[in-house]
Design an enzyme around this catalytic site. Structure first.
Site, mmCIF file in Angstrom:
data_model
loop_
_atom_site.group_PDB
_atom_site.id
_atom_site.type_symbol
_atom_site.label_atom_id
_atom_site.label_comp_id
_atom_site.label_asym_id
_atom_site.label_seq_id
_atom_site.Cartn_x
_atom_site.Cartn_y
_atom_site.Cartn_z
ATOM 1 N N THR A 1 -2.120 -1.930 10.562
ATOM 2 C CA THR A 1 -2.209 -1.978 9.103
ATOM 3 C C THR A 1 -3.557 -2.555 8.698
ATOM 4 O O THR A 1 -4.045 -3.512 9.301
ATOM 5 C CB THR A 1 -1.076 -2.838 8.505
ATOM 6 O OG1 THR A 1 0.182 -2.211 8.789
ATOM 7 C CG2 THR A 1 -1.216 -2.968 6.994
ATOM 8 N N PHE B 1 -5.743 -4.412 5.823
ATOM 9 C CA PHE B 1 -5.590 -5.316 4.688
ATOM 10 C C PHE B 1 -6.943 -5.481 3.996
ATOM 11 O O PHE B 1 -7.992 -5.423 4.647
ATOM 12 C CB PHE B 1 -5.085 -6.685 5.139
ATOM 13 C CG PHE B 1 -3.735 -6.660 5.805
ATOM 14 C CD1 PHE B 1 -2.588 -6.954 5.087
ATOM 15 C CD2 PHE B 1 -3.612 -6.351 7.147
ATOM 16 C CE1 PHE B 1 -1.339 -6.933 5.686
ATOM 17 C CE2 PHE B 1 -2.359 -6.326 7.764
ATOM 18 C CZ PHE B 1 -1.225 -6.614 7.032
#
Length: 368
Positions: free
Chosen positions: A268, A270
């Protein structure tokens, strides 16, 4: 004792003495660096009482230099992590950095915040992504950390919507986190009677195949975060949670199965949000949002200047506009800094072909 064993013992003792001396040297140098950081803070405050202490471009350059100079045996990433913590501790002497993130404690977003800012940062949990934006806008925290995209599930729409609603915040950095999901239970859980599994909706999706194979009849309950899932499991005997290492440790849960994500390279990205523009670091990325007029060829017209100026796009996402039916806004990432001449030229041309174009920020490409 034989001569051979005596020689080995002397060699080990000599190496241990050498390590002790190196430890003393390292300690002295770290302390000297910390004192320099304090002096930097004093100079900054003398020149400007509202001075900014954390400089994303400066820290990115330092970490890149560390990795360039490193000749092993520790890996570049491991060496950069060590320096990241030293820099975090030194920065805390100047001004502790308060960082808002999507809570509660134990989320992947908190893990990303600590990876980027180091263990001396002060993490501040919030209940929702838009609250992270509000905390930073209000000045309650210096920075915020929000998820923007997952390698298997795609874009995080709440983050993009929050950027559309935020007039002043800038992207100051990025961090990519490898995501490993575990099936967690508490000491009260009856493992042979698990009938409910809590997790964030994206985590449930990222583990869909594993759940179909191992718990096809268990109810899958989406909650606000993986950490919230871990918290709920503490009080129920028939439930389990899907979450990561930090949540497992924070809520004292036991792993029933590890790394159950369907994609082994699941990660992921960010974004770090703040209120200041970031100067060039030498290896940068820029993010923009463009609102398009409802006409044929609009997207082609938007992208053409970037192609002509040789700018490499790394992401393109569309979202429905809130200002009119059948109109869209496009979120675009590309390599380069807003101060680069060719980027300036491309943005100037693109802005003439859109209903509205906003630069969300230019920032260093993630080092760790």
């Amino acid at each position: 004792m034989t001569d051979s064993s005596s020689s080995t013992s002397d060699s080990l003792e000599s190496l241990r003495q050498r390590i002790d001396q190196l430890d003393s040297d390292i300690l002295a140098l770290i302390s000297e660096r910390a004192r320099c950081a304090q002096q930097v803070a004093s100079v900054k405050l003398t020149e400007d009482p509202s001075a900014v202490f954390y400089r994303p471009e400066r820290e990115a350059r330092v970490l890149r230099r560390v990795m360039e100079l490193n000749d092993g045996p520790l890996s570049n990433e491991e060496m950069a992590r060590l320096f990241r913590e030293i820099m975090s501790s030194c920065l805390a002497l100047e001004q502790p950095v308060r960082v808002a993130y999507l809570g509660p404690e134990g989320t992947f977003t908190e893990q990303a915040a600590l990876k980027h800012f180091g263990g001396s940062a002060v993490p501040v949990p919030t209940n929702a992504i838009d609250e992270v934006f509000r905390e930073v806008e209000a000045g309650a925290t210096h920075y915020g950390v929000v998820p923007v995209e997952n390698s298997s599930e795609g874009i995080v729409s709440h983050t993009l919507d929050s950027f559309m609603a935020s007039p002043s915040l800038k992207i100051n950095g990025e961090v990519v986190l490898r995501i490993h999901h575990h099936l967690l239970v508490s000491e009260r859980t009856r493992r042979d009677q698990i009938s409910r599994i809590y997790s964030h909706s994206q985590s449930l999706a990222q583990c869909r195949k594993w759940l179909d194979a191992h718990y096809p009849h268990a109810e899958r309950v989406a909650v606000s975060s993986n950490a919230e899932a871990a918290r709920l499991v503490k009080s129920e005997w028939h439930s389990a949670a899907i979450a990561g290492d930090m949540a497992a440790k924070r809520y004292e849960l036991e792993r029933v199965a590890e790394k159950i994500e369907d994609q082994p390279d699941n990660s992921t990205r960010f974004l770090i949000i703040g209120t200041h523009d970031v100067p060039p670091s030498g290896d940068d990325k820029t993010s923009i949002v463009a609102a398009m007029r409802n006409q044929p060829g609009a997207l082609h017209d938007l992208l053409e200047p970037f192609h002509r100026h040789g700018i490499d796009m790394t992401r393109l996402e569309s979202r429905p506009s809130h200002n009119g039916a059948w109109s869209y806004v496009f979120f675009i990432d590309f390599k380069g800094h807003g101060d680069d001449e060719r980027v300036k030229a491309a943005l100037a041309e693109a802005s003439e072909r859109t209903a509205d174009l906003k630069v969300l920020g230019s920032y260093p490409v993630g080092v760790l």
